[in-house]
Design a protein around this motif. Structure first.
Motif, PDB file in Angstrom:
ATOM      1  N   LEU B  51       0.930  -1.218  -0.009  1.00 17.93           N
ATOM      2  CA  LEU B  51      -0.121  -0.001   0.051  1.00 17.93           C
ATOM      3  C   LEU B  51       0.824   1.298  -0.166  1.00 17.93           C
ATOM      4  CD1 LEU B  51      -2.979  -1.112   2.482  1.00 17.93           C
ATOM      5  CD2 LEU B  51      -3.026  -0.411   0.028  1.00 17.93           C
ATOM      6  N   LEU B  54       2.038   2.179  -3.387  1.00 15.78           N
ATOM      7  CA  LEU B  54       1.040   2.763  -4.100  1.00 15.78           C
ATOM      8  C   LEU B  54       0.520   4.055  -3.847  1.00 15.78           C
ATOM      9  CD1 LEU B  54      -1.538   0.085  -4.609  1.00 15.78           C
ATOM     10  CD2 LEU B  54       0.176   0.765  -6.053  1.00 15.78           C
ATOM     11  N   ILE B  55       0.628   4.411  -2.679  1.00 21.06           N
ATOM     12  CA  ILE B  55       0.284   5.781  -2.490  1.00 21.06           C
ATOM     13  C   ILE B  55       1.230   6.841  -2.282  1.00 21.06           C
ATOM     14  CG2 ILE B  55      -1.944   5.391  -1.101  1.00 21.06           C
ATOM     15  CD1 ILE B  55      -0.495   5.394   1.496  1.00 21.06           C
ATOM     16  N   GLU B  56       2.674   6.355  -2.462  1.00 23.75           N
ATOM     17  CA  GLU B  56       3.716   7.103  -2.497  1.00 23.75           C
ATOM     18  C   GLU B  56       3.229   8.236  -3.745  1.00 23.75           C
ATOM     19  OE1 GLU B  56       7.334   7.570  -4.989  1.00 23.75           O
ATOM     20  OE2 GLU B  56       6.160   5.987  -5.180  1.00 23.75           O
ATOM     21  N   TRP B  60       1.290   7.559  -7.099  1.00 22.96           N
ATOM     22  CA  TRP B  60      -0.014   8.108  -7.189  1.00 22.96           C
ATOM     23  C   TRP B  60      -0.253   9.099  -8.404  1.00 22.96           C
ATOM     24  CZ3 TRP B  60      -4.463   6.685  -6.544  1.00 22.96           C
ATOM     25  CH2 TRP B  60      -5.660   7.537  -6.305  1.00 22.96           C
ATOM     26  N   LYS B  64      -2.890   8.541 -11.553  1.00 16.05           N
ATOM     27  CA  LYS B  64      -3.683   9.534 -12.233  1.00 16.05           C
ATOM     28  C   LYS B  64      -3.546  10.109 -13.410  1.00 16.05           C
ATOM     29  CE  LYS B  64      -2.958  12.476  -8.690  1.00 16.05           C
ATOM     30  NZ  LYS B  64      -3.154  13.917  -8.037  1.00 16.05           N
TER      31      LYS B  64
END
Lengths: 360, 295
Positions: B51, B54-56, B60, B64
């Motif tokens: 996780l 991924l949110i690094e 991210w 997008k």
């Protein structure tokens, strides 16, 4: 509504589909455009509908020039050979389509549309299939729905392109009679295209015979059948025997045989072709007034009519005669017999007139 | 069909089993194991790291950008694809075969070459580069270039899907609609679109899958600016080259997941089509059995 077709010409590349065609269609009549494939009959129908643009010439609806009116504004009904039903809509929605695309001002209310659609479905005797999709219907049912759909917008003209072409023989016969009855009931000016002479002669008020982009003959079915104007029409309307000979002094000479033509072609003298339909040809054991002699090659005695095939003595060409059972028994024909053929009715065309022989 | 008939038209049991085994082995080795490996590697060091990868922010941002690119490229190619298919299937015009060939160009040209073409045109040293620089328009090494390259490589999918479909359907129904008084626009929305909707949807799915997964062309024009012009595939490569395996596989798993969702949607659509056909068959039977009115 009357339709005037004036001097219409249409080419596809080098191919001349319609060569300056003139035709007037009377109000309320059921007209057949008859001819072999490629004769231009479908192109003419599509030009009247506005689906095709002529190179030159005019189409008049009730005297008003409609040549440049867009297809969606011509108010014609068009029935396609392969039905062209909207496959993603139910039968009901198909029939309602023409009403539902009207502008808000002209569009009838939902209830009115419903009422009208159901009335039309009853007219074509398929109201029980309102919720079905086209893929679930048989060919004959689809064609009747297509007809109901085209009638929904109350067109001034009904145009049908080979309406029964894709159906089997039995359904075809039924639908043909049914179309005739329907026309007697609603009396809308109708034009249908067909290559089937039987269909054209049976259903229509008037027949237009076409070939190679022009009109060969226009007339009532019995007139056209009884007195074809050209060799093409004679051959196209049914089986026919050809005899090549000469017209001289009021009689037709073929080889050793001479047949008196009476007043017809009196005083003319030229090579000629005589056309005799099998049922207009009598077979006899005496040479009196005969056109030719032949030996019996085949006898098909099934059904009410006995079909005799003869090999013409001299040329060896096949002559076909249709006799009644009684006549056949009376003659006592056997294979190999030599007999004479006498025409009860003959159509003679002089050489220059007969040049354009019909080729399928 | 009787069983006797059945044996006449099939191979001996051992041949059948052998063929099935070969096919299964192939699918497992080349499709299934790699797919599992991606998720396996991504989760090798546990959920938290996965996780976190991924949110690094850079990852991210790549996610997008990928979604944005697809969101622009797909609608553009839907409009273009429908228009092109319509033109090719419905009209005869000069240069039609050339046009048809041009539509296939993105399939036949290597994506890297496609990217280079845009560089030659719009790059700093390219033909239009100086003019663009003068007007302060930045296409290369920026989001517009990525979108352009993606639109190019996904160009043929919708049109290719629709052309044979529309040619097979013919234009009788559209003509019938017009004769009935429908305008061109009404005909398009009420007849054309409903008839091609499944083919169109399928084209959209393929376009979408490719738009999100494109590497070659995008790699050339993107400039690999972290957090700005990296799409998921580019980001995966960078992470992998830095030996950040968890990060690389985590991003790869997102891409794989998106692909799986796409496939799932496709399967759902196919299932719905099949069910519709089945339903039509049943209703036909019912219609046939219904009382026939007298003539």
């Amino acid at each position: 509504m009357t339709i005037d077709i004036r001097n219409i010409r249409k080419t596809f590349g080098d191919f001349v589909a319609l060569d300056n065609v003139d035709l007037t269609i009377a109000s309320g009549e059921l007209l057949a455009l008859l001819g072999p494939s490629g004769c231009g009959k479908t192109t003419l129908l599509r030009i009247v509908a506005g689906l095709e643009r002529p190179d030159s010439g005019q189409v008049l609806f009730s005297g008003q020039d409609a040549t440049h009116t867009h297809v969606s504004e011509r108010q014609v009904g068009f029935v396609f050979q392969h039905y062209a039903l909207f496959r993603h809509m139910t039968v009901f929605d198909n029939v309602a389509f023409g009403l539902s695309v009207k502008s808000r001002k002209e569009r009838p209310s939902k209830e009115e549309i419903r009422e009208r659609v159901m009335k039309l479905l009853k007219l074509v005797q398929l109201d029980w299939l309102a919720d079905a999709y086209p893929s679930q219907l048989s060919g004959g049912q689809r064609q009747r729905i297509a007809l109901a759909r085209s009638l929904a917008v109350e067109p001034k003209v009904l145009l049908l392109d080979e309406p029964f072409g894709a159906l089997d023989a039995k359904v075809r016969k039924d639908l043909r009679r049914w179309l005739r009855d329907l026309h007697d009931e609603i009396h809308i000016t109708s034009v249908f295209v067909t290559h089937d002479q039987e269909e054209a002669l049976e259903v229509s008020d008037r027949v237009v015979v076409m070939d190679h982009g022009h009109i060969e003959q226009v007339g009532r079915p019995d007139d056209i059948y009884e007195s074809p104007a050209t060799p093409f029409v004679t051959q196209f309307l049914g089986d026919v025997n050809l005899f090549h000979g000469r017209v001289d002094g009021g009689s037709l000479t073929i080889g050793d045989y001479a047949h008196s033509l009476g007043q017809q072609h009196a005083g003319q003298s030229d090579d000629a072709v005589a056309y005799v339909r099998p049922h207009d040809l009598d077979v006899s054991r005496v040479a009196d007034g005969a056109l030719a002699a032949g030996t019996v090659e085949h006898i098909h005695a099934v059904g009410p009519v006995v079909r005799i095939e003869l090999a013409q003595i001299g040329s060896g060409e096949t002559i076909e005669a249709a006799l009644t059972k009684e006549r056949y028994r009376e003659l006592g024909l056997m294979l190999g017999d030599t007999v004479y053929v006498t025409p009860k009715k003959v159509a003679v065309f002089l050489k220059d007139q007969a040049q354009q022989d019909y080729v399928i | 069909m009787s069983s006797a008939n059945h044996t006449l038209t099939t191979e001996a049991p051992w041949v059948r089993r052998a063929l099935i085994a070969v096919a299964l082995a192939f699918v497992t080795l080349f499709l299934l194991i790699p797919l599992i490996a991606v998720f396996w590697e991504a989760l090798a060091k546990g959920w938290e790291l996965y996780l976190a990868a991924l949110i690094e922010p850079e990852a991210w941002s790549a996610i997008k950008l990928t979604l944005l690119t697809a969101a622009i490229a797909v609608p553009l190619n839907v409009v273009f694809g429908v228009a092109a298919a319509w033109a090719i299937a419905r009209f005869e015009f000069r240069g039609k075969s050339l046009f048809t060939t041009l539509i296939d160009l993105p399939f036949s040209v290597s994506p890297v070459v496609a990217g280079l073409m845009y560089m030659l045109l719009f790059g700093a040293q390219g033909w239009l580069g100086p003019w663009l620089a003068e007007h302060d328009i930045k296409l290369m090494f920026a989001v517009p270039g990525i979108v352009l390259a993606t639109v190019f490589v996904t160009f043929p999918f919708v049109a290719r899907e629709l052309i044979p479909l529309m040619q097979a359907q013919g234009q009788d129904e559209e003509q019938a609609a017009m004769v009935l008084g429908a305008s061109g626009w009404q005909t398009f929305w009420k007849v054309t679109i409903p008839n091609i909707k499944w083919g169109l949807l399928y084209g959209v799915i393929l376009t979408n899958a490719r738009a999100m997964g494109e590497f070659g062309a995008v790699s050339v024009v993107s400039g690999h600016i972290r957090g700005e012009t990296n799409t998921i595939p580019l980001h995966v490569e960078i992470l992998y080259n830095e030996y950040n395996f968890v990060g690389a596989f985590a991003c790869a798993s997102i891409l794989a997941l998106l692909a799986l969702v796409t496939l799932l949607v496709k399967t759902l659509i196919e299932w719905r089509i099949a069910r519709q056909r089945e339903g039509a068959k049943e209703r036909t039977l019912e219609a046939r059995l219904a009382p026939v009115s007298t003539h």
